[in-house]
Scaffold this motif. Structure first.
Motif, PDB file in Angstrom:
ATOM      1  N   GLN A   9       0.836  -1.212   0.000  1.00 55.20           N
ATOM      2  CA  GLN A   9       0.000   0.000   0.000  1.00 55.20           C
ATOM      3  C   GLN A   9       0.870   1.262   0.000  1.00 55.20           C
ATOM      4  OE1 GLN A   9      -2.040  -0.964   3.644  1.00 55.20           O
ATOM      5  NE2 GLN A   9      -3.927  -1.592   2.578  1.00 55.20           N
ATOM      6  N   ALA A  10       1.930   1.241   0.797  1.00 49.35           N
ATOM      7  CA  ALA A  10       2.826   2.406   0.884  1.00 49.35           C
ATOM      8  C   ALA A  10       3.482   2.676  -0.465  1.00 49.35           C
ATOM      9  CB  ALA A  10       3.882   2.179   1.965  1.00 49.35           C
ATOM     10  N   ILE A  11       3.913   1.608  -1.142  1.00 51.05           N
ATOM     11  CA  ILE A  11       4.526   1.763  -2.464  1.00 51.05           C
ATOM     12  C   ILE A  11       3.511   2.329  -3.458  1.00 51.05           C
ATOM     13  CG2 ILE A  11       5.474   0.501  -4.445  1.00 51.05           C
ATOM     14  CD1 ILE A  11       6.920  -1.327  -2.385  1.00 51.05           C
ATOM     15  N   ALA A  12       2.293   1.812  -3.431  1.00 52.80           N
ATOM     16  CA  ALA A  12       1.243   2.305  -4.338  1.00 52.80           C
ATOM     17  C   ALA A  12       0.978   3.794  -4.103  1.00 52.80           C
ATOM     18  CB  ALA A  12      -0.035   1.483  -4.154  1.00 52.80           C
ATOM     19  N   LYS A  13       0.902   4.205  -2.838  1.00 54.28           N
ATOM     20  CA  LYS A  13       0.692   5.630  -2.513  1.00 54.28           C
ATOM     21  C   LYS A  13       1.855   6.465  -3.033  1.00 54.28           C
ATOM     22  CE  LYS A  13      -0.537   5.341   2.065  1.00 54.28           C
ATOM     23  NZ  LYS A  13      -0.719   5.866   3.412  1.00 54.28           N
ATOM     24  N   TRP A  14       3.088   5.970  -2.816  1.00 50.33           N
ATOM     25  CA  TRP A  14       4.278   6.694  -3.238  1.00 50.33           C
ATOM     26  C   TRP A  14       4.308   6.823  -4.764  1.00 50.33           C
ATOM     27  CZ3 TRP A  14       8.388   5.320  -6.343  1.00 50.33           C
ATOM     28  CH2 TRP A  14       9.421   6.263  -6.409  1.00 50.33           C
ATOM     29  N   GLU A  15       3.972   5.748  -5.475  1.00 47.21           N
ATOM     30  CA  GLU A  15       3.966   5.796  -6.947  1.00 47.21           C
ATOM     31  C   GLU A  15       2.981   6.845  -7.452  1.00 47.21           C
ATOM     32  OE1 GLU A  15       5.220   1.446  -8.703  1.00 47.21           O
ATOM     33  OE2 GLU A  15       3.172   1.644  -7.951  1.00 47.21           O
ATOM     34  N   LYS A  16       1.811   6.883  -6.848  1.00 45.84           N
ATOM     35  CA  LYS A  16       0.794   7.846  -7.265  1.00 45.84           C
ATOM     36  C   LYS A  16       1.258   9.286  -7.005  1.00 45.84           C
ATOM     37  CE  LYS A  16      -4.096   8.820  -6.842  1.00 45.84           C
ATOM     38  NZ  LYS A  16      -5.352   8.548  -6.156  1.00 45.84           N
ATOM     39  N   LYS A  17       1.793   9.512  -5.813  1.00 52.74           N
ATOM     40  CA  LYS A  17       2.215  10.860  -5.428  1.00 52.74           C
ATOM     41  C   LYS A  17       3.434  11.322  -6.236  1.00 52.74           C
ATOM     42  CE  LYS A  17       3.641  13.534  -1.413  1.00 52.74           C
ATOM     43  NZ  LYS A  17       4.005  13.500   0.002  1.00 52.74           N
ATOM     44  N   SER A  18       4.404  10.422  -6.439  1.00 52.94           N
ATOM     45  CA  SER A  18       5.652  10.813  -7.100  1.00 52.94           C
ATOM     46  C   SER A  18       5.591  10.682  -8.622  1.00 52.94           C
ATOM     47  CB  SER A  18       6.808   9.957  -6.591  1.00 52.94           C
ATOM     48  OG  SER A  18       6.647   8.615  -7.025  1.00 52.94           O
ATOM     49  N   GLU A  19       4.540  10.007  -9.099  1.00 51.64           N
ATOM     50  CA  GLU A  19       4.386   9.736 -10.537  1.00 51.64           C
ATOM     51  C   GLU A  19       5.590   8.983 -11.086  1.00 51.64           C
ATOM     52  OE1 GLU A  19       3.445  13.474 -12.402  1.00 51.64           O
ATOM     53  OE2 GLU A  19       1.487  13.572 -11.437  1.00 51.64           O
ATOM     54  N   GLN A  20       6.097   8.022 -10.280  1.00 49.36           N
ATOM     55  CA  GLN A  20       7.201   7.160 -10.689  1.00 49.36           C
ATOM     56  C   GLN A  20       6.780   5.704 -10.529  1.00 49.36           C
ATOM     57  OE1 GLN A  20      11.223   8.138  -9.234  1.00 49.36           O
ATOM     58  NE2 GLN A  20      10.279   9.839  -8.147  1.00 49.36           N
ATOM     59  N   THR A  21       7.502   4.839 -11.194  1.00 50.54           N
ATOM     60  CA  THR A  21       7.290   3.409 -11.037  1.00 50.54           C
ATOM     61  C   THR A  21       8.320   2.906 -10.037  1.00 50.54           C
ATOM     62  OG1 THR A  21       6.595   3.303 -13.337  1.00 50.54           O
ATOM     63  CG2 THR A  21       7.170   1.211 -12.280  1.00 50.54           C
ATOM     64  N   ALA A  22       7.854   2.270  -8.975  1.00 53.42           N
ATOM     65  CA  ALA A  22       8.738   1.840  -7.894  1.00 53.42           C
ATOM     66  C   ALA A  22       9.845   0.910  -8.382  1.00 53.42           C
ATOM     67  CB  ALA A  22       7.931   1.168  -6.784  1.00 53.42           C
ATOM     68  N   SER A  23       9.525   0.040  -9.322  1.00 52.45           N
ATOM     69  CA  SER A  23      10.531  -0.926  -9.789  1.00 52.45           C
ATOM     70  C   SER A  23      11.671  -0.254 -10.562  1.00 52.45           C
ATOM     71  CB  SER A  23       9.877  -1.997 -10.660  1.00 52.45           C
ATOM     72  OG  SER A  23       9.284  -1.392 -11.784  1.00 52.45           O
ATOM     73  N   GLU A  24      11.442   0.974 -11.058  1.00 57.92           N
ATOM     74  CA  GLU A  24      12.475   1.692 -11.807  1.00 57.92           C
ATOM     75  C   GLU A  24      13.163   2.774 -10.974  1.00 57.92           C
ATOM     76  OE1 GLU A  24      10.398   3.224 -15.187  1.00 57.92           O
ATOM     77  OE2 GLU A  24       9.858   1.215 -15.906  1.00 57.92           O
ATOM     78  N   ALA A  25      12.548   3.162  -9.870  1.00 59.51           N
ATOM     79  CA  ALA A  25      13.052   4.281  -9.062  1.00 59.51           C
ATOM     80  C   ALA A  25      14.332   3.927  -8.312  1.00 59.51           C
ATOM     81  CB  ALA A  25      11.986   4.722  -8.067  1.00 59.51           C
ATOM     82  N   THR A  26      15.227   4.910  -8.196  1.00 62.49           N
ATOM     83  CA  THR A  26      16.450   4.711  -7.411  1.00 62.49           C
ATOM     84  C   THR A  26      16.283   5.245  -5.987  1.00 62.49           C
ATOM     85  OG1 THR A  26      17.367   6.786  -8.234  1.00 62.49           O
ATOM     86  CG2 THR A  26      18.004   4.753  -9.401  1.00 62.49           C
ATOM     87  N   GLU A  27      15.289   6.103  -5.758  1.00 60.56           N
ATOM     88  CA  GLU A  27      15.005   6.628  -4.419  1.00 60.56           C
ATOM     89  C   GLU A  27      13.524   6.471  -4.134  1.00 60.56           C
ATOM     90  OE1 GLU A  27      15.345  10.793  -1.875  1.00 60.56           O
ATOM     91  OE2 GLU A  27      16.562  10.532  -3.668  1.00 60.56           O
ATOM     92  N   VAL A  28      13.213   5.770  -3.039  1.00 60.52           N
ATOM     93  CA  VAL A  28      11.820   5.512  -2.672  1.00 60.52           C
ATOM     94  C   VAL A  28      11.602   5.965  -1.237  1.00 60.52           C
ATOM     95  CG1 VAL A  28      10.016   3.759  -2.432  1.00 60.52           C
ATOM     96  CG2 VAL A  28      11.691   3.563  -4.284  1.00 60.52           C
ATOM     97  N   LEU A  29      10.596   6.800  -1.040  1.00 60.26           N
ATOM     98  CA  LEU A  29      10.327   7.399   0.262  1.00 60.26           C
ATOM     99  C   LEU A  29       9.023   6.853   0.840  1.00 60.26           C
ATOM    100  CD1 LEU A  29      11.139  11.072  -0.804  1.00 60.26           C
ATOM    101  CD2 LEU A  29      12.705   9.362   0.129  1.00 60.26           C
ATOM    102  N   LEU A  30       9.145   5.983   1.832  1.00 57.61           N
ATOM    103  CA  LEU A  30       7.974   5.375   2.470  1.00 57.61           C
ATOM    104  C   LEU A  30       7.916   5.760   3.950  1.00 57.61           C
ATOM    105  CD1 LEU A  30       8.275   1.776   0.926  1.00 57.61           C
ATOM    106  CD2 LEU A  30       7.054   3.760   0.008  1.00 57.61           C
ATOM    107  N   TYR A  31       8.449   6.928   4.284  1.00 56.29           N
ATOM    108  CA  TYR A  31       8.479   7.364   5.680  1.00 56.29           C
ATOM    109  C   TYR A  31       7.125   7.926   6.104  1.00 56.29           C
ATOM    110  CZ  TYR A  31       9.133  11.947   3.525  1.00 56.29           C
ATOM    111  OH  TYR A  31       8.980  13.076   2.756  1.00 56.29           O
ATOM    112  N   GLY A  32       6.877   7.908   7.401  1.00 57.34           N
ATOM    113  CA  GLY A  32       5.714   8.575   7.990  1.00 57.34           C
ATOM    114  C   GLY A  32       4.374   8.122   7.442  1.00 57.34           C
ATOM    115  N   GLN A  33       4.197   6.840   7.256  1.00 57.64           N
ATOM    116  CA  GLN A  33       2.917   6.342   6.750  1.00 57.64           C
ATOM    117  C   GLN A  33       1.827   6.485   7.816  1.00 57.64           C
ATOM    118  OE1 GLN A  33       2.368   5.029   3.491  1.00 57.64           O
ATOM    119  NE2 GLN A  33       4.359   6.004   3.272  1.00 57.64           N
TER     120      GLN A  33
END
Length: 191
Positions: A9-33
């Motif tokens: 769920q955190a990854i899905a939220k991050w992808e939507k907010k950042s408009e990036q694909t998690a599998s391709e991203a080099t920086e992923v921010l899942l803090y403060g859920q």
């Protein structure tokens, strides 16, 4: 009470907010859920290109499921409920920076396996014995350590012996608690 947020769920939220694909991203921010993450589950395997992963300010109790993060260099786990370094072995060949302040770590077993660790921020944990601290001597690349707020540092700083004792135990360290360590270079014979 709300169920904890899952990594998926955190990854899905991050992808939507950042408009990036998690599998391709080099920086992923899942803090403060909200509600906070409590478990690191197998969904982390989707972060195969991740070099910097931020999981701070959650309620994570154990470091798990990092095995697929083959490119991970920076891991931020500050402000969680972590008590041990168990689980870090999975990234011991790549991890260069570990930010793990404001947790409940008392024993440092496992930290010595971090072959490339250069930066360790572990302020405000529960380390109180030199024998635990001395495991850091095995970290040949460690050059920047922040350790303020651990019982060991509190006691030694009150006695005015902290910096000297750390310098003796970690001769390669360049920076302690944000301040450069300046050593007297011993002149080699002849000149």
């Amino acid at each position: 009470m709300d169920k904890p947020t899952t990594v998926k769920q955190a990854i899905a939220k991050w992808e939507k907010k950042s408009e990036q694909t998690a599998s391709e991203a080099t920086e992923v921010l899942l803090y403060g859920q909200i509600p906070p993450l409590e478990k690191l589950d197998a969904s982390l395997s989707t972060l195969s290109n991740c070099e910097k992963l931020s999981l701070s300010t959650n309620c994570i109790t154990k470091i798990t499921n990092l095995g697929s993060l083959k490119n991970l260099k920076i891991l931020s786990l500050g402000r969680n409920n972590i008590k041990t370094f168990d689980g870090l072995d999975a990234v011991s060949d790549t991890l260069e920076e570990l930010w793990i302040s404001y947790n409940s770590i008392e024993k440092m077993k496992g930290i010595q396996n971090m072959k490339k660790l250069r930066v360790l921020h572990m302020l405000h944990n529960l380390v109180k014995e030199w024998k635990e601290f001395e495991r850091l001597a095995d970290l040949l690349c460690l050059e920047d350590l922040r350790f303020i707020g651990n019982p060991l540092e509190d006691k030694e700083s009150a006695q005015g012996t902290w910096r000297d004792n750390v310098s003796k135990r970690l001769p390669r360290l360049k920076k302690l608690d944000g301040v450069l360590i300046i050593r007297q270079e011993v002149a080699e014979g002849g000149d």
